[in-house]
Scaffold this motif. Structure first.
Motif, PDB file in Angstrom:
ATOM      1  N   LEU A 143       5.700  11.169  21.124  1.00 16.47           N
ATOM      2  CA  LEU A 143       5.685   9.805  21.074  1.00 16.47           C
ATOM      3  C   LEU A 143       4.206   9.172  20.769  1.00 16.47           C
ATOM      4  CD1 LEU A 143       6.924   6.771  21.079  1.00 16.47           C
ATOM      5  CD2 LEU A 143       6.862   6.649  23.483  1.00 16.47           C
ATOM      6  N   GLU A 144       3.317  10.168  21.599  1.00 15.90           N
ATOM      7  CA  GLU A 144       1.874   9.516  21.649  1.00 15.90           C
ATOM      8  C   GLU A 144       1.402  10.023  20.324  1.00 15.90           C
ATOM      9  OE1 GLU A 144      -1.600   7.799  21.875  1.00 15.90           O
ATOM     10  OE2 GLU A 144       0.285   7.457  23.336  1.00 15.90           O
ATOM     11  N   VAL A 145       1.653  11.151  19.999  1.00 13.29           N
ATOM     12  CA  VAL A 145       0.934  11.407  18.424  1.00 13.29           C
ATOM     13  C   VAL A 145       1.531  10.623  17.377  1.00 13.29           C
ATOM     14  CG1 VAL A 145       0.782  13.486  17.003  1.00 13.29           C
ATOM     15  CG2 VAL A 145       0.352  13.819  19.392  1.00 13.29           C
ATOM     16  N   THR A 146       2.844  10.451  17.392  1.00 16.31           N
ATOM     17  CA  THR A 146       3.440   9.774  16.266  1.00 16.31           C
ATOM     18  C   THR A 146       3.012   8.449  16.130  1.00 16.31           C
ATOM     19  OG1 THR A 146       5.623  10.980  16.708  1.00 16.31           O
ATOM     20  CG2 THR A 146       5.740   8.972  15.365  1.00 16.31           C
ATOM     21  N   LEU A 147       2.875   7.767  17.240  1.00 17.08           N
ATOM     22  CA  LEU A 147       2.181   6.179  17.166  1.00 17.08           C
ATOM     23  C   LEU A 147       1.017   6.193  16.810  1.00 17.08           C
ATOM     24  CD1 LEU A 147       3.918   4.612  20.406  1.00 17.08           C
ATOM     25  CD2 LEU A 147       4.719   4.461  17.758  1.00 17.08           C
ATOM     26  N   ALA A 148       0.119   7.321  17.471  1.00 14.67           N
ATOM     27  CA  ALA A 148      -1.438   7.215  16.844  1.00 14.67           C
ATOM     28  C   ALA A 148      -1.584   7.596  15.512  1.00 14.67           C
ATOM     29  CB  ALA A 148      -2.074   8.236  17.887  1.00 14.67           C
ATOM     30  N   LEU A 149      -0.762   8.679  14.941  1.00  8.99           N
ATOM     31  CA  LEU A 149      -1.121   8.539  13.550  1.00  8.99           C
ATOM     32  C   LEU A 149      -0.363   7.621  12.769  1.00  8.99           C
ATOM     33  CD1 LEU A 149       0.175  12.565  13.574  1.00  8.99           C
ATOM     34  CD2 LEU A 149      -1.995  11.937  12.783  1.00  8.99           C
ATOM     35  N   SER A 150       0.428   6.960  13.011  1.00 10.17           N
ATOM     36  CA  SER A 150       1.204   5.966  12.138  1.00 10.17           C
ATOM     37  C   SER A 150       0.205   4.762  12.535  1.00 10.17           C
ATOM     38  CB  SER A 150       2.472   5.492  12.737  1.00 10.17           C
ATOM     39  OG  SER A 150       3.562   6.559  12.946  1.00 10.17           O
ATOM     40  N   ALA A 151      -0.285   4.374  13.484  1.00  8.18           N
ATOM     41  CA  ALA A 151      -1.454   3.255  13.693  1.00  8.18           C
ATOM     42  C   ALA A 151      -2.560   3.623  12.749  1.00  8.18           C
ATOM     43  CB  ALA A 151      -1.778   2.838  14.914  1.00  8.18           C
ATOM     44  N   ALA A 152      -2.849   4.501  12.785  1.00  8.57           N
ATOM     45  CA  ALA A 152      -4.142   5.167  12.012  1.00  8.57           C
ATOM     46  C   ALA A 152      -3.832   5.084  10.504  1.00  8.57           C
ATOM     47  CB  ALA A 152      -4.526   6.592  12.274  1.00  8.57           C
ATOM     48  N   ALA A 153      -2.741   5.471  10.018  1.00 13.81           N
ATOM     49  CA  ALA A 153      -2.263   5.265   8.819  1.00 13.81           C
ATOM     50  C   ALA A 153      -2.449   3.776   8.177  1.00 13.81           C
ATOM     51  CB  ALA A 153      -1.143   5.828   8.575  1.00 13.81           C
ATOM     52  N   LEU A 154      -2.011   2.858   9.170  1.00 10.31           N
ATOM     53  CA  LEU A 154      -1.803   1.762   9.061  1.00 10.31           C
ATOM     54  C   LEU A 154      -3.116   1.037   8.799  1.00 10.31           C
ATOM     55  CD1 LEU A 154       0.274  -0.654   8.439  1.00 10.31           C
ATOM     56  CD2 LEU A 154       0.633  -0.927  10.851  1.00 10.31           C
ATOM     57  N   ILE A 186      -3.465   9.945   6.017  1.00 13.02           N
ATOM     58  CA  ILE A 186      -3.787  10.385   7.393  1.00 13.02           C
ATOM     59  C   ILE A 186      -3.462  11.745   7.623  1.00 13.02           C
ATOM     60  CG2 ILE A 186      -1.605   9.645   8.406  1.00 13.02           C
ATOM     61  CD1 ILE A 186      -4.909   9.258  10.121  1.00 13.02           C
ATOM     62  N   LEU A 187      -4.496  12.508   8.424  1.00 17.24           N
ATOM     63  CA  LEU A 187      -4.333  13.984   8.574  1.00 17.24           C
ATOM     64  C   LEU A 187      -4.181  14.157  10.012  1.00 17.24           C
ATOM     65  CD1 LEU A 187      -7.237  14.893   6.025  1.00 17.24           C
ATOM     66  CD2 LEU A 187      -4.778  15.147   5.768  1.00 17.24           C
ATOM     67  N   ASP A 188      -3.199  15.239  10.053  1.00 20.95           N
ATOM     68  CA  ASP A 188      -2.959  15.480  11.556  1.00 20.95           C
ATOM     69  C   ASP A 188      -3.470  17.181  11.595  1.00 20.95           C
ATOM     70  OD1 ASP A 188      -2.244  16.438  14.053  1.00 20.95           O
ATOM     71  OD2 ASP A 188       0.124  15.964  13.543  1.00 20.95           O
ATOM     72  N   VAL A 189      -4.533  17.189  12.031  1.00 21.18           N
ATOM     73  CA  VAL A 189      -5.149  18.859  12.450  1.00 21.18           C
ATOM     74  C   VAL A 189      -5.105  19.136  13.511  1.00 21.18           C
ATOM     75  CG1 VAL A 189      -7.280  20.144  11.935  1.00 21.18           C
ATOM     76  CG2 VAL A 189      -6.839  18.088  10.356  1.00 21.18           C
ATOM     77  N   PRO A 213       0.898  -1.130   0.026  1.00 25.20           N
ATOM     78  CA  PRO A 213      -0.015   0.074  -0.025  1.00 25.20           C
ATOM     79  C   PRO A 213       0.940   1.403   0.138  1.00 25.20           C
ATOM     80  CG  PRO A 213       0.048  -1.079   2.126  1.00 25.20           C
ATOM     81  CD  PRO A 213       0.722  -2.045   1.267  1.00 25.20           C
ATOM     82  N   VAL A 214       0.292   2.302  -0.552  1.00 26.38           N
ATOM     83  CA  VAL A 214       0.958   3.646  -0.649  1.00 26.38           C
ATOM     84  C   VAL A 214       0.174   4.576   0.081  1.00 26.38           C
ATOM     85  CG1 VAL A 214       1.625   5.421  -2.294  1.00 26.38           C
ATOM     86  CG2 VAL A 214       1.844   3.218  -2.918  1.00 26.38           C
ATOM     87  N   VAL A 215       0.945   5.481   1.282  1.00 26.52           N
ATOM     88  CA  VAL A 215       0.137   6.154   2.295  1.00 26.52           C
ATOM     89  C   VAL A 215       0.789   7.413   2.507  1.00 26.52           C
ATOM     90  CG1 VAL A 215      -0.551   6.211   4.556  1.00 26.52           C
ATOM     91  CG2 VAL A 215      -0.792   4.132   3.379  1.00 26.52           C
ATOM     92  N   ASP A 216       0.403   8.479   2.669  1.00 28.84           N
ATOM     93  CA  ASP A 216       1.053   9.671   3.156  1.00 28.84           C
ATOM     94  C   ASP A 216       0.420  10.319   4.268  1.00 28.84           C
ATOM     95  OD1 ASP A 216       2.899  11.761   3.187  1.00 28.84           O
ATOM     96  OD2 ASP A 216       2.182  12.750   0.884  1.00 28.84           O
ATOM     97  N   LYS A 217       1.049  11.321   4.679  1.00 28.68           N
ATOM     98  CA  LYS A 217       0.596  12.059   6.026  1.00 28.68           C
ATOM     99  C   LYS A 217       0.510  13.550   5.753  1.00 28.68           C
ATOM    100  CE  LYS A 217       2.068  14.126  10.004  1.00 28.68           C
ATOM    101  NZ  LYS A 217       3.145  15.207  10.086  1.00 28.68           N
ATOM    102  N   HIS A 218      -0.530  14.329   6.354  1.00 26.39           N
ATOM    103  CA  HIS A 218      -0.169  15.833   6.192  1.00 26.39           C
ATOM    104  C   HIS A 218      -0.566  16.415   7.469  1.00 26.39           C
ATOM    105  CE1 HIS A 218      -0.401  19.812   4.505  1.00 26.39           C
ATOM    106  NE2 HIS A 218      -1.715  20.102   5.264  1.00 26.39           N
ATOM    107  N   SER A 219       0.169  17.190   7.814  1.00 29.33           N
ATOM    108  CA  SER A 219      -0.202  18.152   9.009  1.00 29.33           C
ATOM    109  C   SER A 219      -0.417  19.462   8.746  1.00 29.33           C
ATOM    110  CB  SER A 219       1.099  18.108  10.244  1.00 29.33           C
ATOM    111  OG  SER A 219       0.868  19.260  11.093  1.00 29.33           O
TER     112      SER A 219
END
Length: 439
Positions: free
Chosen positions: A272-283, A199-202, A79-85
Protein backbone atom coordinates in the motif's frame (compact mmCIF):
# COMPACT_ATOMS: atom_id res chain seq x y z
CA UNK A 1 30.76 10.49 -46.53
CA UNK A 2 30.07 6.76 -46.35
CA UNK A 3 29.19 5.55 -42.85
CA UNK A 4 31.51 2.81 -41.57
CA UNK A 5 30.24 1.07 -38.41
CA UNK A 6 33.71 -0.19 -37.54
CA UNK A 7 34.94 3.37 -37.10
CA UNK A 8 32.30 3.97 -34.42
CA UNK A 9 33.31 0.74 -32.69
CA UNK A 10 37.00 1.70 -32.71
CA UNK A 11 36.32 5.18 -31.36
CA UNK A 12 34.29 3.83 -28.46
CA UNK A 13 36.80 1.02 -27.87
CA UNK A 14 39.49 3.68 -27.49
CA UNK A 15 37.39 5.63 -24.97
CA UNK A 16 36.33 8.49 -27.22
CA UNK A 17 32.97 10.25 -26.94
CA UNK A 18 30.65 9.45 -29.84
CA UNK A 19 28.62 12.14 -31.54
CA UNK A 20 24.84 12.09 -31.75
CA UNK A 21 25.16 11.53 -35.51
CA UNK A 22 27.45 8.51 -35.11
CA UNK A 23 25.15 6.88 -32.58
CA UNK A 24 22.08 7.62 -34.70
CA UNK A 25 23.63 6.14 -37.83
CA UNK A 26 24.80 3.05 -35.97
CA UNK A 27 21.33 2.33 -34.52
CA UNK A 28 19.65 3.07 -37.86
CA UNK A 29 22.03 0.58 -39.46
CA UNK A 30 21.25 -2.01 -36.82
CA UNK A 31 17.53 -1.59 -37.59
CA UNK A 32 17.83 -1.78 -41.38
CA UNK A 33 20.46 -4.55 -41.38
CA UNK A 34 23.44 -2.56 -42.66
CA UNK A 35 25.13 -3.02 -39.26
CA UNK A 36 25.78 -6.70 -38.59
CA UNK A 37 25.06 -8.50 -35.35
CA UNK A 38 28.80 -9.05 -34.93
CA UNK A 39 29.38 -5.30 -35.16
CA UNK A 40 26.54 -4.65 -32.70
CA UNK A 41 28.12 -7.15 -30.27
CA UNK A 42 31.48 -5.39 -30.60
CA UNK A 43 29.78 -2.02 -30.01
CA UNK A 44 28.01 -3.34 -26.90
CA UNK A 45 31.28 -4.73 -25.52
CA UNK A 46 33.07 -1.44 -26.17
CA UNK A 47 30.32 0.44 -24.31
CA UNK A 48 30.43 -2.17 -21.53
CA UNK A 49 34.10 -1.41 -20.84
CA UNK A 50 34.24 2.30 -21.77
CA UNK A 51 30.70 3.34 -20.74
CA UNK A 52 28.94 6.46 -22.06
CA UNK A 53 28.54 10.09 -21.07
CA UNK A 54 25.08 11.47 -20.29
CA UNK A 55 24.87 13.05 -23.76
CA UNK A 56 25.78 9.72 -25.38
CA UNK A 57 23.16 7.91 -23.32
CA UNK A 58 20.49 10.42 -24.34
CA UNK A 59 21.49 10.07 -28.00
CA UNK A 60 21.42 6.26 -27.80
CA UNK A 61 18.04 6.26 -26.06
CA UNK A 62 16.51 8.66 -28.59
CA UNK A 63 17.94 6.74 -31.56
CA UNK A 64 16.48 3.49 -30.24
CA UNK A 65 13.17 5.18 -29.41
CA UNK A 66 12.97 6.61 -32.93
CA UNK A 67 13.86 3.29 -34.63
CA UNK A 68 10.12 2.55 -34.83
CA UNK A 69 6.76 4.15 -34.14
CA UNK A 70 6.48 6.84 -31.46
CA UNK A 71 2.90 7.09 -30.23
CA UNK A 72 1.05 10.42 -30.22
CA UNK A 73 -1.63 11.05 -27.58
CA UNK A 74 -2.25 14.72 -28.37
CA UNK A 75 -5.96 13.97 -28.90
CA UNK A 76 -6.43 13.18 -25.21
CA UNK A 77 -7.68 15.84 -22.80
CA UNK A 78 -5.31 15.05 -19.95
CA UNK A 79 -1.72 14.17 -19.09
CA UNK A 80 -0.19 10.88 -20.25
CA UNK A 81 1.94 9.01 -17.72
CA UNK A 82 3.55 5.60 -17.30
CA UNK A 83 5.51 3.72 -14.64
CA UNK A 84 8.40 1.28 -14.85
CA UNK A 85 9.77 -1.08 -12.22
CA UNK A 86 13.21 -2.66 -12.48
CA UNK A 87 11.64 -5.89 -11.24
CA UNK A 88 11.13 -7.81 -8.04
CA UNK A 89 9.12 -10.54 -6.33
CA UNK A 90 5.50 -9.92 -5.40
CA UNK A 91 5.69 -6.59 -7.22
CA UNK A 92 2.20 -6.10 -8.65
CA UNK A 93 2.12 -2.32 -8.16
CA UNK A 94 1.29 -1.60 -11.81
CA UNK A 95 -2.05 -3.40 -11.50
CA UNK A 96 -3.22 -0.85 -8.94
CA UNK A 97 -1.23 2.24 -9.94
CA UNK A 98 -2.63 2.47 -13.48
CA UNK A 99 -6.32 2.54 -12.44
CA UNK A 100 -5.56 4.80 -9.46
CA UNK A 101 -4.03 7.39 -11.80
CA UNK A 102 -6.86 6.90 -14.31
CA UNK A 103 -9.30 7.74 -11.51
CA UNK A 104 -7.33 10.98 -11.00
CA UNK A 105 -7.85 12.05 -14.63
CA UNK A 106 -4.47 10.81 -15.89
CA UNK A 107 -4.16 8.56 -18.96
CA UNK A 108 -1.90 5.54 -18.52
CA UNK A 109 -0.97 3.64 -21.72
CA UNK A 110 1.26 1.15 -19.89
CA UNK A 111 3.50 -0.99 -22.08
CA UNK A 112 4.76 -3.79 -19.87
CA UNK A 113 6.99 -6.84 -20.12
CA UNK A 114 7.11 -10.47 -19.17
CA UNK A 115 9.05 -12.11 -16.35
CA UNK A 116 12.83 -11.97 -16.45
CA UNK A 117 14.87 -14.39 -14.37
CA UNK A 118 13.45 -14.55 -10.84
CA UNK A 119 11.12 -11.56 -11.29
CA UNK A 120 7.47 -11.74 -12.23
CA UNK A 121 6.17 -10.03 -15.37
CA UNK A 122 3.09 -7.82 -15.49
CA UNK A 123 1.91 -9.37 -18.77
CA UNK A 124 2.23 -12.88 -17.34
CA UNK A 125 -0.06 -11.83 -14.51
CA UNK A 126 -2.70 -10.51 -16.91
CA UNK A 127 -2.50 -13.70 -18.95
CA UNK A 128 -4.10 -15.32 -15.87
CA UNK A 129 -7.34 -13.52 -16.75
CA UNK A 130 -9.35 -15.51 -19.34
CA UNK A 131 -9.77 -13.58 -22.59
CA UNK A 132 -7.56 -10.62 -21.62
CA UNK A 133 -5.67 -9.43 -24.71
CA UNK A 134 -2.12 -8.33 -23.94
CA UNK A 135 -1.37 -7.64 -27.63
CA UNK A 136 -4.33 -5.59 -28.94
CA UNK A 137 -4.16 -3.72 -32.21
CA UNK A 138 -3.38 -0.02 -32.02
CA UNK A 139 -7.02 1.02 -32.48
CA UNK A 140 -8.19 -1.01 -29.47
CA UNK A 141 -5.20 0.11 -27.39
CA UNK A 142 -6.06 3.75 -28.02
CA UNK A 143 -9.77 3.23 -27.37
CA UNK A 144 -9.22 1.46 -24.05
CA UNK A 145 -6.73 4.11 -22.93
CA UNK A 146 -9.16 6.89 -23.81
CA UNK A 147 -12.32 5.33 -22.33
CA UNK A 148 -11.00 3.36 -19.34
CA UNK A 149 -8.14 5.78 -18.65
CA UNK A 150 -5.57 3.00 -18.63
CA UNK A 151 -4.51 0.03 -20.75
CA UNK A 152 -1.81 -2.42 -19.70
CA UNK A 153 -0.45 -4.26 -22.73
CA UNK A 154 2.76 -5.70 -24.20
CA UNK A 155 5.34 -4.09 -26.47
CA UNK A 156 4.27 -4.16 -30.10
CA UNK A 157 6.68 -5.03 -32.90
CA UNK A 158 6.91 -1.45 -34.16
CA UNK A 159 7.93 0.10 -30.82
CA UNK A 160 11.71 0.49 -30.41
CA UNK A 161 12.66 -2.44 -32.68
CA UNK A 162 16.37 -1.57 -32.33
CA UNK A 163 16.14 -2.38 -28.63
CA UNK A 164 14.82 -5.88 -29.34
CA UNK A 165 17.75 -6.55 -31.67
CA UNK A 166 20.41 -5.10 -29.40
CA UNK A 167 19.00 -6.72 -26.26
CA UNK A 168 19.02 -10.18 -27.85
CA UNK A 169 22.67 -9.63 -28.78
CA UNK A 170 23.60 -8.38 -25.30
CA UNK A 171 21.83 -11.36 -23.75
CA UNK A 172 24.27 -13.82 -25.35
CA UNK A 173 27.47 -11.74 -25.30
CA UNK A 174 27.87 -10.94 -21.58
CA UNK A 175 26.99 -7.26 -21.96
CA UNK A 176 23.73 -7.02 -20.00
CA UNK A 177 25.09 -5.45 -16.81
CA UNK A 178 26.01 -1.98 -18.03
CA UNK A 179 24.10 1.06 -16.78
CA UNK A 180 24.34 2.95 -20.09
CA UNK A 181 22.91 0.03 -22.08
CA UNK A 182 20.30 -0.81 -19.42
CA UNK A 183 19.18 2.83 -19.39
CA UNK A 184 18.74 3.04 -23.16
CA UNK A 185 16.94 -0.31 -23.26
CA UNK A 186 14.41 0.57 -20.57
CA UNK A 187 13.75 4.13 -21.69
CA UNK A 188 13.61 3.60 -25.45
CA UNK A 189 10.55 1.37 -25.03
CA UNK A 190 8.87 3.62 -22.50
CA UNK A 191 9.50 6.89 -24.35
CA UNK A 192 8.25 5.37 -27.61
CA UNK A 193 4.85 5.35 -25.89
CA UNK A 194 4.71 9.15 -26.26
CA UNK A 195 4.63 9.95 -22.55
CA UNK A 196 4.42 13.33 -20.87
CA UNK A 197 5.82 11.94 -17.61
CA UNK A 198 7.34 8.76 -16.23
CA UNK A 199 7.73 7.48 -12.68
CA UNK A 200 10.39 4.84 -12.01
CA UNK A 201 10.49 2.23 -9.25
CA UNK A 202 14.11 1.15 -8.86
CA UNK A 203 14.38 -1.86 -6.57
CA UNK A 204 17.22 -2.50 -4.13
CA UNK A 205 17.93 -5.55 -1.99
CA UNK A 206 18.11 -9.33 -2.11
CA UNK A 207 15.37 -9.63 -4.73
CA UNK A 208 16.56 -6.82 -7.01
CA UNK A 209 18.83 -6.86 -10.04
CA UNK A 210 20.70 -4.04 -8.29
CA UNK A 211 21.17 -5.53 -4.79
CA UNK A 212 22.97 -2.57 -3.17
CA UNK A 213 21.70 0.95 -2.58
CA UNK A 214 24.72 2.44 -4.36
CA UNK A 215 24.06 0.42 -7.52
CA UNK A 216 20.34 1.19 -7.38
CA UNK A 217 21.09 4.90 -6.99
CA UNK A 218 23.49 4.82 -9.96
CA UNK A 219 20.82 3.26 -12.18
CA UNK A 220 18.06 5.57 -10.90
CA UNK A 221 20.14 8.70 -11.54
CA UNK A 222 21.02 7.52 -15.04
CA UNK A 223 17.39 6.75 -15.90
CA UNK A 224 16.07 10.03 -14.49
CA UNK A 225 18.72 12.23 -16.11
CA UNK A 226 18.53 10.53 -19.51
CA UNK A 227 14.72 10.53 -19.62
CA UNK A 228 14.59 14.22 -18.72
CA UNK A 229 17.36 14.87 -21.25
CA UNK A 230 15.14 13.21 -23.86
CA UNK A 231 12.27 15.53 -22.96
CA UNK A 232 10.13 13.43 -20.59
CA UNK A 233 9.55 14.59 -17.01
CA UNK A 234 10.81 11.73 -14.88
CA UNK A 235 11.58 10.93 -11.26
CA UNK A 236 12.45 7.70 -9.43
CA UNK A 237 11.78 6.15 -6.06
CA UNK A 238 14.27 3.59 -4.77
CA UNK A 239 12.22 0.94 -2.96
CA UNK A 240 13.15 -2.02 -0.79
CA UNK A 241 13.22 -5.55 -2.21
CA UNK A 242 14.76 -7.38 0.75
CA UNK A 243 11.46 -9.24 1.04
CA UNK A 244 8.55 -9.83 -1.36
CA UNK A 245 6.52 -6.66 -1.73
CA UNK A 246 3.13 -8.37 -1.67
CA UNK A 247 2.26 -11.44 0.40
CA UNK A 248 1.66 -13.27 -2.90
CA UNK A 249 4.15 -14.35 -5.57
CA UNK A 250 2.79 -16.06 -8.66
CA UNK A 251 0.66 -14.83 -11.53
CA UNK A 252 -2.99 -15.58 -10.68
CA UNK A 253 -2.19 -15.19 -6.98
CA UNK A 254 -0.87 -11.67 -7.58
CA UNK A 255 -3.94 -10.82 -9.66
CA UNK A 256 -6.13 -11.97 -6.75
CA UNK A 257 -3.99 -9.93 -4.36
CA UNK A 258 -4.42 -6.85 -6.59
CA UNK A 259 -8.20 -7.20 -6.84
CA UNK A 260 -8.46 -7.58 -3.06
CA UNK A 261 -6.28 -4.47 -2.78
CA UNK A 262 -8.54 -2.46 -5.12
CA UNK A 263 -11.75 -3.62 -3.42
CA UNK A 264 -10.37 -3.02 0.06
CA UNK A 265 -10.74 -6.65 1.15
CA UNK A 266 -7.01 -6.90 1.94
CA UNK A 267 -4.10 -4.49 1.51
CA UNK A 268 -0.56 -5.48 2.39
CA UNK A 269 0.88 -2.49 4.32
CA UNK A 270 4.23 -2.32 2.46
CA UNK A 271 2.50 -2.73 -0.90
CA UNK A 272 0.00 0.00 0.00
CA UNK A 273 2.73 2.48 0.94
CA UNK A 274 4.80 1.88 -2.21
CA UNK A 275 1.75 2.01 -4.48
CA UNK A 276 0.47 5.27 -3.00
CA UNK A 277 3.94 6.84 -3.01
CA UNK A 278 4.58 5.98 -6.67
CA UNK A 279 1.06 7.06 -7.68
CA UNK A 280 1.40 10.39 -5.90
CA UNK A 281 4.86 11.00 -7.37
CA UNK A 282 3.52 10.28 -10.87
CA UNK A 283 0.61 12.65 -10.33
CA UNK A 284 2.99 15.38 -9.13
CA UNK A 285 5.04 15.03 -12.33
CA UNK A 286 1.96 16.05 -14.35
CA UNK A 287 1.88 19.43 -12.58
CA UNK A 288 -1.08 18.47 -10.40
CA UNK A 289 -1.84 21.47 -8.20
CA UNK A 290 -3.61 19.77 -5.31
CA UNK A 291 -2.50 17.30 -2.64
CA UNK A 292 -1.36 14.34 -4.75
CA UNK A 293 -1.21 11.91 -1.84
CA UNK A 294 -4.78 12.78 -0.83
CA UNK A 295 -6.00 12.44 -4.43
CA UNK A 296 -4.56 8.97 -5.04
CA UNK A 297 -5.76 7.74 -1.64
CA UNK A 298 -9.26 8.98 -2.45
CA UNK A 299 -9.18 7.26 -5.85
CA UNK A 300 -8.54 4.01 -4.04
CA UNK A 301 -10.82 4.42 -1.02
CA UNK A 302 -13.86 5.55 -3.03
CA UNK A 303 -13.72 2.54 -5.34
CA UNK A 304 -13.10 4.63 -8.46
CA UNK A 305 -9.76 2.89 -9.14
CA UNK A 306 -11.50 -0.49 -8.94
CA UNK A 307 -14.03 0.68 -11.53
CA UNK A 308 -11.30 1.77 -13.96
CA UNK A 309 -9.52 -1.58 -13.51
CA UNK A 310 -12.74 -3.48 -14.19
CA UNK A 311 -13.48 -1.42 -17.30
CA UNK A 312 -9.95 -1.97 -18.65
CA UNK A 313 -10.17 -5.74 -18.11
CA UNK A 314 -13.55 -5.96 -19.81
CA UNK A 315 -12.59 -3.78 -22.80
CA UNK A 316 -9.45 -5.86 -23.37
CA UNK A 317 -11.48 -9.07 -23.55
CA UNK A 318 -11.66 -10.21 -19.94
CA UNK A 319 -14.87 -11.21 -18.12
CA UNK A 320 -17.29 -8.36 -17.39
CA UNK A 321 -17.74 -9.65 -13.85
CA UNK A 322 -14.08 -10.40 -13.20
CA UNK A 323 -13.69 -8.16 -10.14
CA UNK A 324 -16.89 -9.46 -8.56
CA UNK A 325 -16.34 -13.14 -9.35
CA UNK A 326 -12.59 -13.53 -9.84
CA UNK A 327 -12.47 -16.88 -8.05
CA UNK A 328 -14.69 -18.38 -10.73
CA UNK A 329 -12.38 -17.09 -13.46
CA UNK A 330 -8.86 -17.57 -12.08
CA UNK A 331 -7.44 -21.08 -12.30
CA UNK A 332 -6.64 -22.71 -8.96
CA UNK A 333 -3.74 -25.12 -8.45
CA UNK A 334 -4.69 -28.69 -7.45
CA UNK A 335 -2.19 -28.82 -4.56
CA UNK A 336 -2.53 -26.15 -1.85
CA UNK A 337 -0.77 -26.54 1.49
CA UNK A 338 1.12 -24.63 4.14
CA UNK A 339 4.91 -24.56 4.29
CA UNK A 340 6.45 -24.63 7.76
CA UNK A 341 9.98 -23.80 8.87
CA UNK A 342 11.85 -26.73 10.50
CA UNK A 343 12.28 -24.72 13.71
CA UNK A 344 10.41 -21.82 15.31
CA UNK A 345 11.84 -18.31 15.22
CA UNK A 346 11.63 -14.79 13.83
CA UNK A 347 12.12 -14.21 10.10
CA UNK A 348 15.47 -12.43 10.19
CA UNK A 349 16.38 -12.42 6.48
CA UNK A 350 14.84 -13.50 3.20
CA UNK A 351 16.69 -14.45 0.04
CA UNK A 352 13.99 -12.81 -2.06
CA UNK A 353 15.59 -13.95 -5.29
CA UNK A 354 15.35 -17.48 -3.91
CA UNK A 355 11.61 -17.01 -3.34
CA UNK A 356 11.26 -15.91 -6.96
CA UNK A 357 13.22 -18.92 -8.18
CA UNK A 358 10.94 -21.19 -6.14
CA UNK A 359 8.01 -19.76 -8.13
CA UNK A 360 9.94 -20.46 -11.34
CA UNK A 361 10.56 -24.04 -10.14
CA UNK A 362 6.80 -24.46 -9.70
CA UNK A 363 6.31 -23.45 -13.34
CA UNK A 364 5.24 -19.88 -12.56
CA UNK A 365 8.24 -18.46 -14.48
CA UNK A 366 10.39 -19.45 -17.44
CA UNK A 367 13.51 -21.58 -17.41
CA UNK A 368 13.72 -21.12 -21.19
CA UNK A 369 12.22 -18.30 -23.29
CA UNK A 370 9.91 -20.83 -25.00
CA UNK A 371 8.47 -22.21 -21.74
CA UNK A 372 4.73 -22.05 -21.09
CA UNK A 373 3.85 -20.49 -17.75
CA UNK A 374 1.52 -22.15 -15.25
CA UNK A 375 -0.48 -19.19 -13.99
CA UNK A 376 -2.08 -20.99 -11.05
CA UNK A 377 1.08 -21.80 -9.08
CA UNK A 378 3.08 -19.80 -6.55
CA UNK A 379 2.85 -18.74 -2.93
CA UNK A 380 0.55 -16.57 -0.89
CA UNK A 381 0.41 -15.62 2.79
CA UNK A 382 4.17 -15.09 2.63
CA UNK A 383 5.62 -14.18 6.00
CA UNK A 384 7.59 -10.93 6.06
CA UNK A 385 10.68 -9.86 7.95
CA UNK A 386 10.08 -9.79 11.69
CA UNK A 387 7.21 -12.30 11.57
CA UNK A 388 7.31 -15.12 14.13
CA UNK A 389 6.79 -18.59 12.65
CA UNK A 390 6.42 -21.97 14.35
CA UNK A 391 4.74 -25.35 13.98
CA UNK A 392 1.33 -23.66 13.74
CA UNK A 393 2.28 -20.49 11.87
CA UNK A 394 3.60 -21.20 8.34
CA UNK A 395 6.06 -19.15 6.33
CA UNK A 396 3.75 -19.37 3.30
CA UNK A 397 0.98 -21.27 1.58
CA UNK A 398 2.10 -23.25 -1.47
CA UNK A 399 0.08 -23.63 -4.70
CA UNK A 400 1.45 -26.37 -6.97
CA UNK A 401 0.52 -28.45 -10.01
CA UNK A 402 2.08 -31.74 -8.90
CA UNK A 403 3.82 -33.29 -5.93
CA UNK A 404 7.33 -33.25 -7.47
CA UNK A 405 7.39 -29.50 -8.14
CA UNK A 406 5.66 -28.87 -4.81
CA UNK A 407 8.38 -30.70 -2.88
CA UNK A 408 11.18 -28.92 -4.76
CA UNK A 409 9.63 -25.47 -4.31
CA UNK A 410 8.97 -26.15 -0.63
CA UNK A 411 12.65 -26.97 -0.08
CA UNK A 412 13.69 -23.83 -1.96
CA UNK A 413 11.37 -21.62 0.07
CA UNK A 414 12.56 -23.01 3.40
CA UNK A 415 16.18 -22.36 2.39
CA UNK A 416 15.27 -18.78 1.36
CA UNK A 417 13.92 -17.99 4.83
CA UNK A 418 16.50 -17.47 7.57
CA UNK A 419 15.25 -17.44 11.14
CA UNK A 420 16.72 -15.81 14.22
CA UNK A 421 15.73 -13.76 17.23
CA UNK A 422 15.10 -10.47 15.42
CA UNK A 423 15.01 -8.80 12.00
CA UNK A 424 16.83 -5.73 10.64
CA UNK A 425 14.85 -2.65 9.66
CA UNK A 426 15.14 -1.74 5.98
CA UNK A 427 13.73 1.65 4.90
CA UNK A 428 10.85 0.96 2.54
CA UNK A 429 11.57 3.98 0.30
CA UNK A 430 15.12 5.06 1.11
CA UNK A 431 15.44 7.74 -1.60
CA UNK A 432 13.71 9.78 -4.28
CA UNK A 433 15.78 10.76 -7.29
CA UNK A 434 14.87 13.91 -9.23
CA UNK A 435 16.43 15.47 -12.31
CA UNK A 436 19.52 17.58 -11.70
CA UNK A 437 20.70 20.02 -14.36
CA UNK A 438 24.27 19.33 -15.43
CA UNK A 439 24.31 15.83 -13.91
Amino acid sequence: MVFLPQEVIVRKRDGEVLTRGEIGQFIAGLTDGSVSHAQAAAFAMAVFFRNMTLDERVALTEAMRDSGTVLDWSDLDGPVVDKHSTGGVGDNVSLMLAPILAACGVYVPMISGRGLGHTGGTLDKFDSIPGYTTQPDNELFRRVTKEAGCAIIGQTADLAPADKILYSIRDVTGTIENVSLITASILSKKLAAGLGALILDVKSGSGAFMPTLDKSRELAESLVNVANGAGTRTAALITDMNEPLATAAGNALEIRNAVEFLTGKHRDPRLLEVTLALSAAALELTGFSGNARHAVHAALSTGKAKEHFSQMVTMLGGPADFVEKMDSHLEAAPIVRDVFAPNPGVVGAIDTRGVGMAVVALGGGRRMPTDTIDHAVGFDRLAGLGARVDSETPIARLHARDEATAADAERRLIVAYRLGDSAPKHPLIPERIDFREGA
